[in-house]
Design an enzyme around this catalytic site. Sequence first.
Site, mmCIF file in Angstrom:
data_model
loop_
_atom_site.group_PDB
_atom_site.id
_atom_site.type_symbol
_atom_site.label_atom_id
_atom_site.label_comp_id
_atom_site.label_asym_id
_atom_site.label_seq_id
_atom_site.Cartn_x
_atom_site.Cartn_y
_atom_site.Cartn_z
ATOM 1 N N ARG A 294 0.822 -1.216 0.000
ATOM 2 C CA ARG A 294 0.000 0.000 0.000
ATOM 3 C C ARG A 294 0.854 1.262 0.000
ATOM 4 N NH1 ARG A 294 -3.843 -1.033 4.215
ATOM 5 N NH2 ARG A 294 -3.035 -3.135 3.996
ATOM 6 N N ARG A 331 -13.099 -2.529 0.954
ATOM 7 C CA ARG A 331 -12.444 -2.398 2.261
ATOM 8 C C ARG A 331 -13.348 -1.811 3.357
ATOM 9 N NH1 ARG A 331 -8.441 0.504 3.068
ATOM 10 N NH2 ARG A 331 -7.254 -0.851 4.443
ATOM 11 N N CYS A 362 -26.816 -4.318 -3.486
ATOM 12 C CA CYS A 362 -27.951 -4.662 -2.636
ATOM 13 C C CYS A 362 -27.487 -5.231 -1.302
ATOM 14 C CB CYS A 362 -28.861 -5.647 -3.358
ATOM 15 S SG CYS A 362 -29.813 -4.815 -4.603
ATOM 16 N N GLU A 363 -26.858 -4.383 -0.525
ATOM 17 C CA GLU A 363 -26.347 -4.723 0.807
ATOM 18 C C GLU A 363 -26.375 -3.426 1.608
ATOM 19 O OE1 GLU A 363 -24.762 -7.549 2.138
ATOM 20 O OE2 GLU A 363 -25.182 -8.687 0.310
HETATM 21 C C1 LIG Z 1 0.201 -8.060 2.294
HETATM 22 C C2 LIG Z 1 1.632 -8.306 2.457
HETATM 23 C C3 LIG Z 1 2.545 -7.281 2.218
HETATM 24 C C4 LIG Z 1 2.126 -5.877 1.877
HETATM 25 O O1 LIG Z 1 1.342 -5.280 2.842
HETATM 26 P P1 LIG Z 1 1.055 -3.706 2.736
HETATM 27 O O2 LIG Z 1 0.260 -3.394 3.936
HETATM 28 O O3 LIG Z 1 0.275 -3.504 1.475
HETATM 29 O O4 LIG Z 1 2.376 -3.038 2.679
HETATM 30 C C5 LIG Z 1 3.883 -7.575 2.299
HETATM 31 N N1 LIG Z 1 4.325 -8.825 2.600
HETATM 32 C C6 LIG Z 1 3.452 -9.835 2.833
HETATM 33 C C7 LIG Z 1 3.995 -11.176 3.149
HETATM 34 C C8 LIG Z 1 2.107 -9.620 2.778
HETATM 35 O O5 LIG Z 1 1.256 -10.619 3.013
#
Ligand SMILES: *Cc1c(COP(=O)(O)O)cnc(C)c1O
Length: 435
Positions: A294, A331, A362-363
């Site tokens: 992210r 989310r 429809c939720e």
């Molecule tokens: C989901 C995940 C990430 C990335 O997570 P972010 O919150 O998007 O940075 C990195 N490594 C592993 C093993 C993950 O499962």
Amino acid sequence: MILDHHPFDLNEAGHLAIGGLDSTVLAEKYGTPLYVYDVSVIRENCRAFIGTFQELGISAQVAYASKAFSSIAMLQVIKQEGLSLDVVSQGELYTALEAGFPADKIHMHGNNKSVDELEMAIEHDIGCIVIDNFHEIELIRHILERKNKQMNVLLRVSPGIEPDTHDYIVTGNEDSKFGFNLADGQADDAFLELQHNNLIHFKGLHSHIGSQLFDTEEMLLAAKILFRKLADWHEKYGYTPEVLNLGGGFGIRYTREDKPLDYSEHVKKLSAVVQEQAAYFNLPIPEIWIEPGRAIAGNAGLTLYTVGSIKEIPGVRHYVSVDGGMTDNIRPALYNAKYEGILANKAAAPVRDTVSIAGKCCESGDMLMWDLPVPVIESNDILAVFSTGAYGYSMANHYNRFPKAAVVFVENGEDQAVVKRETYHDVVKNDISYE
Ligand SMILES: *Cc1c(COP(=O)(O)O)cnc(C)c1O
């Protein structure tokens, strides 16, 4: 001012601009709902991580966790910026290979990798498989023997930390489906199994303790716990780790309440602790790997919607419905995630109302935002929701048979579609008639 928290501007017309382009013009041109990314922000995010390691002279790999947003164009940008890549499925690996991503910079994750997934990874000689469990060690061993190939691996361990974030995204605690537990000796058993195999190169440990972490404290603690284990194996068996992978989860700003640390600060603190621990245990400094998802894609993207029906319940709430919802951003419904938004066509207008933004599924749970301050809001206004660049398109679904929205990249004053909007033909294309 809401735009102080997000990397977008106002233009002269008082509209929201993204990468110098008028968002309302993009909405008109491509239709809504529409995901729009400012590619320069993706690049800045990549450089904040990778550039800081370079400045410090620390040997590192920054692997973009492609589950946050994977498409061919996105992975081409990530490749240009010199990052590595995490995939967690054959589909993500396939996308990476289609994007021309160098296989030796791809790492594969997953708590239940299938034989097909592992075979594809091994066939293409990807850089590393992050082994999650004993079953997987057996599968990899068989495939490597059969194909007479070798593979680099890390072991994913859970260091037993519970970060202060949403319960659903805590993964490094002991009661987790991911990884070998350190506390009960599982990790030691896995280590010994790998020591007896000359096709598997055990390069070091991995942990990912959770997501949307605002400071580095828990990750530093995890690093120390991993180091203690590596030092133990060094002492007992003469093992020297080459890699320490501390995972992703670097927090981003969804709303003004979120106050994430600068990415370069994270990198400096992590590097310092790894150097200090290596010195303390008299080990060579391992290569540091991190896996931001992210933090690379999230704030670079926003979603544009068209406002439709408006329901006023006097003294209670104003519901404003838009032409997307949990199909393009699940989310809020999934884990109560919070977002901020703005009317793109009235971005400079004074606030006059507080409304809640509903999706069209429809939720009752299909809500995008509660209590959003807005100017006078009318049908056909364009609503922009910020920080939807990660886990938006990648979690999009076909509920209520809505076609998936298009994705547009903006850079250097130009816009280009990078994922087509689905058609109704796409929606029914796998259906088989029964008459
Ligand atoms: C989901 C995940 C990430 C990335 O997570 P972010 O919150 O998007 O940075 C990195 N490594 C592993 C093993 C993950 O499962």
